[in-house]
Design an enzyme around this catalytic site. Sequence first.
Site, mmCIF file in Angstrom:
data_model
loop_
_atom_site.group_PDB
_atom_site.id
_atom_site.type_symbol
_atom_site.label_atom_id
_atom_site.label_comp_id
_atom_site.label_asym_id
_atom_site.label_seq_id
_atom_site.Cartn_x
_atom_site.Cartn_y
_atom_site.Cartn_z
ATOM 1 C CG HIS A 147 -0.394 -0.023 2.505
ATOM 2 N ND1 HIS A 147 -0.146 -1.039 3.288
ATOM 3 C CD2 HIS A 147 0.168 1.014 3.346
ATOM 4 C CE1 HIS A 147 0.528 -0.845 4.303
ATOM 5 N NE2 HIS A 147 0.540 0.357 4.526
ATOM 6 C CG HIS A 186 3.680 4.652 5.421
ATOM 7 N ND1 HIS A 186 2.566 5.212 6.432
ATOM 8 C CD2 HIS A 186 3.339 3.158 5.406
ATOM 9 C CE1 HIS A 186 1.874 4.223 6.688
ATOM 10 N NE2 HIS A 186 2.278 2.942 5.983
ATOM 11 C CD GLU A 239 3.744 -0.583 7.330
ATOM 12 O OE1 GLU A 239 3.128 0.418 6.451
ATOM 13 O OE2 GLU A 239 3.200 -0.850 8.105
HETATM 14 CO CO CO Z 1 1.221 1.234 6.478
#
Ligand code: CO
Length: 134
Positions: free
Chosen positions: A7, A79, A130
């Site tokens: 994502h 992020h 991430e």
């Molecule tokens: Co995330």
Amino acid sequence: MLGRLNHVALAVPDLAAASERYRTMLGATVSAPSALPEHGVTVAFVDLGNTKIELLEPLGDNSPIAAFLAKSPKGGMHHVCYEVSDIRAARDQILAAGGRVLGDGEPRIGAHGRPVLFVHPGDVFGTLTELEQA
Ligand code: CO
């Protein structure tokens, strides 16, 4: 080491308004909001088929995205998240290459119930990164 893009997360000041904008202006499918008090955010997901956009609104007094929105009140990209098959092996590879992992280096359970780590944005061209064990 890197797998798929899981994502891209956007911090938004108003999750309901952001979800509505994605639905009506961009014609996207957006999930219902989900409060995650242990992560200090309320999230909704924009389903893109090959990946998703995670819309993050602060929740509570110690939200990890509060400072970001203080600097960028209209919201912005917070992020990116890549999948890895082994989160500890990924961490060790990053550390061995001179990269920095946020926190104590131990994976935590992320917003999707899977182990995650964050790589310092200063080591990846200003982008908070991430890693999620898929
Ligand atoms: Co995330």
